[in-house]
Design a protein around this motif. Sequence first.
Motif, short mmCIF file in Angstrom:
data_model
loop_
_atom_site.label_atom_id
_atom_site.label_comp_id
_atom_site.label_asym_id
_atom_site.label_seq_id
_atom_site.Cartn_x
_atom_site.Cartn_y
_atom_site.Cartn_z
N ALA A 64 1.11 -1.22 0.42
CA ALA A 64 0.63 0.46 0.03
C ALA A 64 0.98 1.30 -0.47
O ALA A 64 0.57 2.26 -0.83
CB ALA A 64 -1.47 -0.14 1.03
N GLY A 65 2.75 1.07 0.78
CA GLY A 65 2.77 1.93 0.78
C GLY A 65 3.74 2.78 -0.26
O GLY A 65 3.63 4.29 -1.24
N GLU A 117 2.56 7.47 -7.53
CA GLU A 117 1.57 8.59 -7.61
C GLU A 117 2.31 9.92 -7.46
O GLU A 117 2.11 10.69 -8.00
CB GLU A 117 -0.18 8.57 -7.02
N ARG A 121 2.02 4.67 -3.20
CA ARG A 121 1.43 6.11 -3.07
C ARG A 121 3.27 6.67 -3.29
O ARG A 121 2.55 8.52 -4.20
CB ARG A 121 1.67 5.68 -1.54
#
Lengths: 236, 450
Positions: free
Chosen positions: B367-368, B374, B371
């Motif tokens: 999940a990191g 992005e 990010r």
Amino acid sequence: MNQHTMKLKIDGIEVECVEGSTILTAAKAIGINIPTLCYLDGLTPYGGCRLCLVEVSGTSKLFPACATPVASGMEVTTQSPKLYEYRKMVLQTLLAERTHICAVCIANDHCELQAIANQHGVDHVFYERNWSSNKIDSTHNFLVIDPNRCILCTRCVRVCDELEGVHTLDLKFRGKNTDVIMDQDEPWVKACSCTSCRKCAKVCPVGAIYIEGENIEYTKDPDVAAFIVERRKRLK
Amino acid sequence: MGSPVKEMLYESGGFFKKQHRIVLRNAGKIDPNRIQDYIAMGGYTALVKCLSSMTPPGIITEILSSGLRGRGGAGFPTGQKWRLVAQANNSPKYIVANLDEGDPGVYANRSIAEADPHAIIEGMLIAAYATGAEKGYIYIRKEYPLAIQTLQKAIDQAKAMSLLGDNILETPLKFDLTLRFGAGAFVAGEETAILASVEGRRAMPRPRPPYPANSGLWQKPTLIQNIETLTNIPLIIQNSAAWFSKTGTPKCTGTKCFSLTGKVKNPGLIEVPMGITLREVVFDIGGGIPDGKKFKAALIGGPSGGCLPEHLLEVPIDYDSLTKVGAIMGSGGIVVLDQDSCMVDTARYFTEFCVDESCGRCTPCRAGLPRMLEIFQKITHGQGEFSDLAVLEKSCHFIREASLCGLGQTAPNPVLTTLRYFKSEYLHHIENKECEAGVCFKTRDEDEPK
């Protein structure tokens, strides 16, 4: 049975516990609470959520308390500014990963992610949030899975495999595309191995698997895993 | 008719002059499909020496004193690993040879398997005798058809000559060897993921401890070794540990194979003594940057390695020195970048690679990393803000320290090293919305895969 005991220090307090127990259980025995999400008493530790990371003296590495066996003379720190920061970041990345809106979630107020986030003062997420819109599977008679609320802790997968013994649930794909599937990625109603035992809904820490029309407070029963394991021991 | 490339000639060219070919001793000299060729070059004599005149603890002591460290990337002392497996009191014991070479642009292990398969088998046999293992697996990527074919042929020939199976060379030694194929996941090369994959399960790493030396394949003691490490073993036995430790540095003995790629005149598979400087590799062996362009950075260690700038070219290549400057030895890839490469884009590319290859088990990596990607998309499309850099750096440290396995723990390396050595490029992208190398700021459609 004659089990070896060993001594270690957790947050400066000396603990004596049996060989093979984990840092988490040793800490629990002396009343130290380490936050967890993927861990569930009764299931094989997964070490995935990384909330229970602790510091062990002598190494700069962080270890998951749920999966790390105790060693004699170990000195464990469960609270530090760094650990607190990383726990907050775990919670924030989880909240940013999919669609977590507490106000419209069935598990609102009965959600472990929400509760731990509150405890850690996570009042905002500094990442851009990634609003996923995966398909909800409500084909089963009463079980519903909403992947947008899933945190991939795999409690459901493990309870299905290890306690119910049917292994209906598993994971597909990898990385951010990982998802929980039924049998060979079929709609739940077609997954013929499912016994509809509801254990997946009982252990889900968030609102990803729930029972349609049932009060979530009534559904949730994460202690069921430990209860079953304990009962089975007595049978032997 | 073409004419020979002068730089590549064995005698005159610089390409071979600074190399030290130990692991690649037979590469190109023998027919890999003939066991007789390998034996003619002194093959399997190390095994005979072990079986006839050495004890298992004696072999382990020899490997320990040679100072050989695992070539898979982490650099764990090989002898120590063997001792742990030998001391584990549980049976049967297993050996897994890791040939899951997933880094983009890295092909050293494949070349060894294709050129000298029997060296791998001999290394495994010696390890089996020393540790007491009875069953071995070579875990190889399905994307390496020629290596699979060559290895399978080698295993069959070794079996026919009673070098595998029961009563090897008429001694009580018993060792069986099978190939296992990877299904395309980069993470399957991780020590614990490879075990899950050999067992037939999803290639996902698990937390350690328990370490594979105590509880590996089917909870039995398992020795996991890289192909290159195993290929070194017969030589150490044949020529003694003292001979081996003469090459390299005192703390990192021996040689290392690198796949030298990118903007160099002579790209290729090279084997250099440990402690050689990056400058020697890039300019003396690689022949420098073609077309009169300027050297910008060398990415060492694959997709989770570090980007080293020009002023670090004098860094000696060994495990500890590389870790100090933020890179890793990794599986042995060196990608040379010139002035046409944008460091922000390079970091973005490798972050994207790790996002795709994350297994999905632990939160920081799964999940990191997306990010972080992005944020890179923002910066390379002209929407970056200065505060993004702080978030990027914070995420790097979090993912590095909190991830479960080596993939997540090293994934932020390209980002951290580019932030450290090429920060001006990030600032230029954010402030002036300009990419000096002319790589970024394309419209979104352009970099979408067709």
